[in-house]
Motif scaffolding. Structure first.
Motif, PDB file in Angstrom:
ATOM      1  N   HIS A  88      -6.057  -0.247   1.042  1.00 34.61           N
ATOM      2  CA  HIS A  88      -4.803  -0.395   0.122  1.00 34.61           C
ATOM      3  C   HIS A  88      -4.704  -2.123  -0.223  1.00 34.61           C
ATOM      4  O   HIS A  88      -5.333  -2.804   0.267  1.00 34.61           O
ATOM      5  N   GLN A  89      -3.836  -1.975  -1.326  1.00 31.95           N
ATOM      6  CA  GLN A  89      -3.236  -3.388  -1.649  1.00 31.95           C
ATOM      7  C   GLN A  89      -1.910  -3.234  -2.224  1.00 31.95           C
ATOM      8  O   GLN A  89      -1.776  -2.173  -2.745  1.00 31.95           O
ATOM      9  N   PHE A  90      -1.240  -4.417  -2.364  1.00 26.18           N
ATOM     10  CA  PHE A  90      -0.069  -4.514  -2.774  1.00 26.18           C
ATOM     11  C   PHE A  90       0.147  -5.854  -3.448  1.00 26.18           C
ATOM     12  O   PHE A  90      -0.551  -6.983  -2.920  1.00 26.18           O
ATOM     13  N   PHE A  91       1.112  -6.180  -4.158  1.00 24.64           N
ATOM     14  CA  PHE A  91       1.231  -7.494  -5.146  1.00 24.64           C
ATOM     15  C   PHE A  91       2.088  -8.184  -4.041  1.00 24.64           C
ATOM     16  O   PHE A  91       3.164  -8.237  -3.501  1.00 24.64           O
ATOM     17  N   SER A  92       1.405  -9.595  -3.815  1.00 23.55           N
ATOM     18  CA  SER A  92       1.883 -10.509  -2.922  1.00 23.55           C
ATOM     19  C   SER A  92       2.567 -11.727  -3.929  1.00 23.55           C
ATOM     20  O   SER A  92       1.774 -12.335  -4.323  1.00 23.55           O
ATOM     21  N   PRO A  93       4.057 -11.604  -3.713  1.00 25.70           N
ATOM     22  CA  PRO A  93       4.405 -12.801  -4.519  1.00 25.70           C
ATOM     23  C   PRO A  93       4.146 -14.083  -4.078  1.00 25.70           C
ATOM     24  O   PRO A  93       4.029 -15.086  -4.796  1.00 25.70           O
ATOM     25  N   THR A  94       3.852 -14.347  -2.721  1.00 22.64           N
ATOM     26  CA  THR A  94       3.346 -15.842  -2.363  1.00 22.64           C
ATOM     27  C   THR A  94       2.021 -16.083  -2.836  1.00 22.64           C
ATOM     28  O   THR A  94       1.635 -17.267  -3.315  1.00 22.64           O
ATOM     29  N   LEU A  95       1.095 -14.958  -2.921  1.00 24.84           N
ATOM     30  CA  LEU A  95      -0.120 -15.269  -3.477  1.00 24.84           C
ATOM     31  C   LEU A  95      -0.298 -15.104  -5.030  1.00 24.84           C
ATOM     32  O   LEU A  95      -0.985 -15.897  -5.674  1.00 24.84           O
ATOM     33  N   GLY A  96       0.502 -14.477  -5.729  1.00 23.09           N
ATOM     34  CA  GLY A  96       0.474 -14.304  -7.178  1.00 23.09           C
ATOM     35  C   GLY A  96      -0.576 -13.398  -7.570  1.00 23.09           C
ATOM     36  O   GLY A  96      -0.786 -13.316  -8.693  1.00 23.09           O
ATOM     37  N   TYR A  97      -1.093 -12.483  -6.547  1.00 22.40           N
ATOM     38  CA  TYR A  97      -2.208 -11.306  -6.801  1.00 22.40           C
ATOM     39  C   TYR A  97      -1.901 -10.361  -5.605  1.00 22.40           C
ATOM     40  O   TYR A  97      -1.174 -10.721  -4.735  1.00 22.40           O
ATOM     41  N   ASP A  98      -2.682  -9.333  -5.737  1.00 21.29           N
ATOM     42  CA  ASP A  98      -2.871  -8.343  -5.066  1.00 21.29           C
ATOM     43  C   ASP A  98      -3.408  -8.694  -3.661  1.00 21.29           C
ATOM     44  O   ASP A  98      -4.379  -9.434  -3.491  1.00 21.29           O
ATOM     45  N   TYR A  99      -2.777  -8.246  -2.607  1.00 23.26           N
ATOM     46  CA  TYR A  99      -3.199  -8.555  -1.019  1.00 23.26           C
ATOM     47  C   TYR A  99      -3.715  -7.284  -0.634  1.00 23.26           C
ATOM     48  O   TYR A  99      -3.114  -6.202  -0.409  1.00 23.26           O
ATOM     49  N   PRO A 100      -5.193  -7.409  -0.305  1.00 25.60           N
ATOM     50  CA  PRO A 100      -5.794  -6.280   0.143  1.00 25.60           C
ATOM     51  C   PRO A 100      -5.654  -6.175   1.573  1.00 25.60           C
ATOM     52  O   PRO A 100      -5.650  -7.076   2.420  1.00 25.60           O
ATOM     53  N   TYR A 101      -5.800  -4.609   2.283  1.00 29.02           N
ATOM     54  CA  TYR A 101      -5.838  -4.661   3.820  1.00 29.02           C
ATOM     55  C   TYR A 101      -6.321  -3.129   3.862  1.00 29.02           C
ATOM     56  O   TYR A 101      -6.182  -2.352   3.140  1.00 29.02           O
ATOM     57  N   SER A 102      -6.913  -3.213   5.036  1.00 30.94           N
ATOM     58  CA  SER A 102      -7.183  -1.820   5.468  1.00 30.94           C
ATOM     59  C   SER A 102      -6.487  -1.514   6.774  1.00 30.94           C
ATOM     60  O   SER A 102      -5.979  -2.313   7.456  1.00 30.94           O
ATOM     61  N   VAL A 103      -6.267  -0.201   6.834  1.00 26.84           N
ATOM     62  CA  VAL A 103      -5.200   0.490   8.004  1.00 26.84           C
ATOM     63  C   VAL A 103      -5.809   1.579   8.795  1.00 26.84           C
ATOM     64  O   VAL A 103      -6.392   2.268   8.140  1.00 26.84           O
ATOM     65  N   TYR A 104      -5.599   1.358  10.100  1.00 26.39           N
ATOM     66  CA  TYR A 104      -6.338   2.508  10.999  1.00 26.39           C
ATOM     67  C   TYR A 104      -4.889   3.067  11.624  1.00 26.39           C
ATOM     68  O   TYR A 104      -4.280   2.336  11.851  1.00 26.39           O
ATOM     69  N   LEU A 105      -5.258   4.323  11.140  1.00 29.69           N
ATOM     70  CA  LEU A 105      -4.102   5.428  11.657  1.00 29.69           C
ATOM     71  C   LEU A 105      -4.476   6.288  12.818  1.00 29.69           C
ATOM     72  O   LEU A 105      -5.397   6.908  12.499  1.00 29.69           O
ATOM     73  N   PRO A 106      -3.857   6.504  13.773  1.00 28.97           N
ATOM     74  CA  PRO A 106      -4.627   7.250  14.879  1.00 28.97           C
ATOM     75  C   PRO A 106      -4.358   8.577  14.595  1.00 28.97           C
ATOM     76  O   PRO A 106      -3.672   9.189  13.817  1.00 28.97           O
ATOM     77  N   ASP A 107      -5.056   9.553  15.368  1.00 32.28           N
ATOM     78  CA  ASP A 107      -4.928  11.011  15.097  1.00 32.28           C
ATOM     79  C   ASP A 107      -3.514  11.618  15.429  1.00 32.28           C
ATOM     80  O   ASP A 107      -2.837  10.970  16.521  1.00 32.28           O
ATOM     81  N   ASN A 108      -3.207  12.443  14.514  1.00 36.67           N
ATOM     82  CA  ASN A 108      -2.015  12.855  14.530  1.00 36.67           C
ATOM     83  C   ASN A 108      -0.849  11.808  14.349  1.00 36.67           C
ATOM     84  O   ASN A 108       0.491  12.241  14.898  1.00 36.67           O
ATOM     85  N   TYR A 109      -1.252  10.813  13.446  1.00 36.86           N
ATOM     86  CA  TYR A 109      -0.079   9.717  13.255  1.00 36.86           C
ATOM     87  C   TYR A 109       1.140  10.495  12.657  1.00 36.86           C
ATOM     88  O   TYR A 109       1.140  11.415  11.672  1.00 36.86           O
ATOM     89  N   ASP A 110       2.446  10.393  12.910  1.00 34.33           N
ATOM     90  CA  ASP A 110       3.570  10.855  12.699  1.00 34.33           C
ATOM     91  C   ASP A 110       4.634   9.896  12.298  1.00 34.33           C
ATOM     92  O   ASP A 110       5.187   9.359  13.049  1.00 34.33           O
ATOM     93  N   ALA A 111       4.840   9.875  10.873  1.00 29.90           N
ATOM     94  CA  ALA A 111       5.484   8.949  10.382  1.00 29.90           C
ATOM     95  C   ALA A 111       7.173   9.123  10.597  1.00 29.90           C
ATOM     96  O   ALA A 111       8.045   8.646  10.422  1.00 29.90           O
ATOM     97  N   GLN A 112       7.499  10.430  11.449  1.00 27.74           N
ATOM     98  CA  GLN A 112       8.769  10.599  11.732  1.00 27.74           C
ATOM     99  C   GLN A 112       9.017  10.771  13.195  1.00 27.74           C
ATOM    100  O   GLN A 112       9.978  11.270  13.680  1.00 27.74           O
ATOM    101  N   ALA A 113       7.857  10.313  13.834  1.00 25.98           N
ATOM    102  CA  ALA A 113       8.073  10.264  15.529  1.00 25.98           C
ATOM    103  C   ALA A 113       9.387   9.484  15.821  1.00 25.98           C
ATOM    104  O   ALA A 113       9.583   8.669  15.053  1.00 25.98           O
ATOM    105  N   THR A 114       9.749   9.933  16.869  1.00 27.60           N
ATOM    106  CA  THR A 114      11.127   9.179  17.660  1.00 27.60           C
ATOM    107  C   THR A 114      10.527   7.902  17.703  1.00 27.60           C
ATOM    108  O   THR A 114      11.360   6.867  17.528  1.00 27.60           O
ATOM    109  N   ASP A 115       9.463   7.512  18.516  1.00 27.48           N
ATOM    110  CA  ASP A 115       9.012   6.044  18.634  1.00 27.48           C
ATOM    111  C   ASP A 115       8.046   5.694  17.688  1.00 27.48           C
ATOM    112  O   ASP A 115       7.203   6.275  17.290  1.00 27.48           O
ATOM    113  N   ALA A 116       8.508   4.481  17.392  1.00 28.80           N
ATOM    114  CA  ALA A 116       7.422   3.651  16.573  1.00 28.80           C
ATOM    115  C   ALA A 116       6.273   3.241  17.143  1.00 28.80           C
ATOM    116  O   ALA A 116       6.138   3.225  18.547  1.00 28.80           O
ATOM    117  N   TYR A 117       5.036   3.189  16.496  1.00 28.09           N
ATOM    118  CA  TYR A 117       3.852   2.650  17.083  1.00 28.09           C
ATOM    119  C   TYR A 117       3.677   1.453  17.310  1.00 28.09           C
ATOM    120  O   TYR A 117       4.246   0.558  16.351  1.00 28.09           O
TER     121      TYR A 117
END
Length: 328
Positions: A35-64
């Motif tokens: 992914h990438q998102f606009f970085s105000p500090t840099l003034g351009y898009d900030y790239p990054y990769s993200v690893y999400l574990p098996d069965n990643y649940d954005a609604q889980a009770t506990d944060a990862y």
């Protein structure tokens, strides 16, 4: 029809291979996204990769728990997955029960993770990337749920981040860190990296010394060291894992030992150094990654950040070599 003996053997090998491939494919149930998102500090898009574990649940009770993995000099956000086997290693350790499911953020930077002459990478990391990650993914927003790690220049950056902001990270891992003191060796890419080149294209020694880990040690010591019987330090120490290859062309073992010595004066029970056969290569970093992650998760994701029970001596671990050295 009766098959010849070699055919039986080939058939058995083929069956075993198909089974192994099926198991391997099934085991990689995690996801890696870019992914990438606009970085105000840099003034351009900030790239990054993200690893999400098996069965990643954005609604889980506990944060990862979340671990930020920094690449080396002239690297990219894809290096840890494409060359470092981060996905396979994390999957394997999670399946074995050695580490918990966690989110790994692998940002990209044009700098050495410093506010250098070419970009304010340090400020962009703290001011833009971390808030973006915590708003986008179901990860913890407290110290005990954060770790930071890196290799070579990324190890330099990870160490600096932990020393500068011990309030943010539960543990840090620096693999062959390019934390050279007082100056980098002449063959280091630091001498030609835009982060450290001034307007005349000359290496800025003063900037290096100002931004290197040695500049953070005293303030860090004061923030984590108890002073008096009733006064505690502001924060508990950030446990540090270090690894280095014994044939590193940048003399990483020597500098890793200096780093360990400096940190043990502050937190004698919270530093571990592992030494590996090999150089400044992905073979060494892939070999040391499981130990680094196991170390991090002794602290990251735990109810409270606790100190290691005893000092772990330097270890030597076998690692195969191939000519894939990286600038350091």
């Amino acid at each position: 029809m009766k098959l010849p003996h070699c055919s039986y053997r080939c058939h058995a090998l083929l069956t075993a291979l198909i089974g192994w491939l099926t198991l391997s494919t099934h085991s990689l149930a995690s996801e890696v996204e870019h992914h990438q998102f606009f970085s105000p500090t840099l003034g351009y898009d900030y790239p990054y990769s993200v690893y999400l574990p098996d069965n990643y649940d954005a609604q889980a009770t506990d944060a990862y728990p979340v671990v930020y993995m920094l690449h080396g000099s002239f690297g990219t956000d894809r290096d840890w997955v494409a060359r470092g086997n981060l996905q396979q290693t994390a999957d394997r350790l999670i399946r074995a029960g050695f580490i918990p499911p966690a989110v790994y953020i692998m940002p990209g930077s044009r700098s050495w993770w410093v506010d250098g002459h070419n970009e304010p990478a340090r400020s962009a990391f703290f001011n833009d990337l971390m808030p973006h990650v915590e708003a986008t993914y179901h990860v913890g927003q407290e110290r005990r749920l954060r770790g930071v790690a890196g290799l070579s220049a990324g190890g330099y950056g990870a160490l600096n981040f932990a020393l500068e902001r011990p309030d943010l990270f539960a543990a840090v891992a620096a693999l062959s860190p390019a934390s050279y003191a007082p100056l980098p060796p002449r063959n280091s890419s630091a001498w030609r990296h835009p982060a450290f080149l001034d307007e005349q294209g000359q290496f800025d020694r003063e900037l290096w010394e100002t931004l290197n880990y040695t500049a953070y040690l005293e303030e860090y010591r004061l923030s984590v060291t108890p002073r008096g019987t009733e006064e505690e330090g502001d924060f508990s120490p950030v446990p540090l894992y270090i690894s280095a290859g014994r044939s590193d062309v940048y003399d990483a073992e020597f500098h890793a030992r200096l780093l360990r010595q400096a940190m043990e004066r502050i937190q004698p029970n919270d530093v571990r150094l592992d030494l590996y056969p090999g150089g400044h290569t992905w073979q060494v970093w892939r070999a040391s990654l499981p130990a680094a992650l196991n170390f991090l998760f002794q602290y990251v994701g735990q109810p409270n950040t606790v100190a290691a029970t005893e000092e772990t001596p330097a270890q030597e671990v076998s690692a195969e070599e191939s000519p894939d050295e990286v600038s350091g």
